[in-house]
Scaffold this motif. Sequence first.
Motif, PDB file in Angstrom:
ATOM      1  N   ILE A  80      29.977  -7.486 -21.351  1.00 17.75           N
ATOM      2  CA  ILE A  80      29.476  -6.175 -20.929  1.00 17.75           C
ATOM      3  C   ILE A  80      28.752  -5.534 -22.102  1.00 17.75           C
ATOM      4  O   ILE A  80      29.370  -5.170 -23.106  1.00 17.75           O
ATOM      5  CB  ILE A  80      30.620  -5.239 -20.468  1.00 17.75           C
ATOM      6  N   GLY A  81      27.455  -5.385 -21.984  1.00 13.51           N
ATOM      7  CA  GLY A  81      26.702  -4.760 -23.067  1.00 13.51           C
ATOM      8  C   GLY A  81      26.797  -5.494 -24.383  1.00 13.51           C
ATOM      9  O   GLY A  81      26.602  -4.899 -25.444  1.00 13.51           O
ATOM     10  N   GLY A  82      27.107  -6.798 -24.330  1.00 13.72           N
ATOM     11  CA  GLY A  82      27.291  -7.565 -25.546  1.00 13.72           C
ATOM     12  C   GLY A  82      28.647  -7.364 -26.185  1.00 13.72           C
ATOM     13  O   GLY A  82      28.992  -8.044 -27.152  1.00 13.72           O
ATOM     14  N   GLU A  83      29.439  -6.436 -25.657  1.00 12.95           N
ATOM     15  CA  GLU A  83      30.780  -6.177 -26.170  1.00 12.95           C
ATOM     16  C   GLU A  83      31.816  -6.806 -25.238  1.00 12.95           C
ATOM     17  O   GLU A  83      31.601  -6.896 -24.022  1.00 12.95           O
ATOM     18  CB  GLU A  83      31.047  -4.662 -26.251  1.00 12.95           C
ATOM     19  N   PRO A  84      32.966  -7.221 -25.771  1.00  9.64           N
ATOM     20  CA  PRO A  84      34.008  -7.792 -24.924  1.00  9.64           C
ATOM     21  C   PRO A  84      34.551  -6.774 -23.919  1.00  9.64           C
ATOM     22  O   PRO A  84      34.692  -5.584 -24.224  1.00  9.64           O
ATOM     23  CB  PRO A  84      35.095  -8.211 -25.915  1.00  9.64           C
ATOM     24  N   LEU A  85      34.842  -7.240 -22.718  1.00 13.03           N
ATOM     25  CA  LEU A  85      35.488  -6.426 -21.700  1.00 13.03           C
ATOM     26  C   LEU A  85      36.903  -6.096 -22.150  1.00 13.03           C
ATOM     27  O   LEU A  85      37.664  -6.981 -22.545  1.00 13.03           O
ATOM     28  CB  LEU A  85      35.524  -7.201 -20.381  1.00 13.03           C
ATOM     29  N   LEU A  86      37.246  -4.809 -22.105  1.00  5.44           N
ATOM     30  CA  LEU A  86      38.578  -4.375 -22.512  1.00  5.44           C
ATOM     31  C   LEU A  86      39.643  -4.821 -21.509  1.00  5.44           C
ATOM     32  O   LEU A  86      39.399  -4.803 -20.303  1.00  5.44           O
ATOM     33  CB  LEU A  86      38.634  -2.852 -22.612  1.00  5.44           C
ATOM     34  N   PRO A  87      40.836  -5.183 -21.966  1.00  5.00           N
ATOM     35  CA  PRO A  87      41.967  -5.355 -21.055  1.00  5.00           C
ATOM     36  C   PRO A  87      42.324  -4.003 -20.425  1.00  5.00           C
ATOM     37  O   PRO A  87      42.029  -2.941 -20.984  1.00  5.00           O
ATOM     38  CB  PRO A  87      43.093  -5.854 -21.966  1.00  5.00           C
ATOM     39  N   LEU A  88      42.960  -4.036 -19.264  1.00  2.00           N
ATOM     40  CA  LEU A  88      43.301  -2.800 -18.567  1.00  2.00           C
ATOM     41  C   LEU A  88      44.076  -1.831 -19.448  1.00  2.00           C
ATOM     42  O   LEU A  88      43.818  -0.620 -19.428  1.00  2.00           O
ATOM     43  CB  LEU A  88      44.123  -3.116 -17.311  1.00  2.00           C
TER      44      LEU A  88
END
Length: 215
Positions: A80-88
Amino acid sequence: MTDEQTTGAVEVRTRAAFDRVVRLVPGDPLLNPAATDAQLDAAEAHLGQSLPADVRAVFRLADGQVQYHHDDPRWAAGLIGGEPLLPLASVLLHWDQWAGFDSETGFDEFASSTPEGFVRPKYSVRGWVPLTHDGGGNHVGVDLDPDVDGTVGQVITFGRDDEQHHVLAPSLLSYLEQLADLLEQGYGVPGDDEEPWSLRVPPRTSPHSLFRAQG
């Protein structure tokens, strides 16, 4: 088509787009195991608002990506946007940290939206749910409380340094499909041990310009 059929169709498209991005992104995405429906229901209860079907579908595929930490200094190829998707759990943690800023109108003076009228011209809105964090207080996330011309679930930028909130796509599903198309067209630039991968754009041009806010 019933709501259940619509949700099912969104889940199928989301899985297909997610799988394409995972396959094409330059580097190892380091996906976490999938979140359960119980975890997603608890997250919605914490937020006090429902997540769009495509957002739930993504977390049912992976509860985010491995986050860089000095004890585990791997850098996931961000989805996402070059950044890792955060865990919930991290989504909720960062959302909690923005509590109270929505009432601080003094921060709103320079806030704007691109396109105009899509994102509320505010410094912070409780309907903005972070999906990423750049380490400096800025996010790409989903907007559950858009301005008059926006769409519930649109993917936006917001954060400490983000006064001009960009709409990247009308939904997370659309964002993933657009990103997969860009990667297939060769826009992905591999990173290294110091920098994550990026999208290839002309000098002095933002990667945001590659995405469609509508359609």
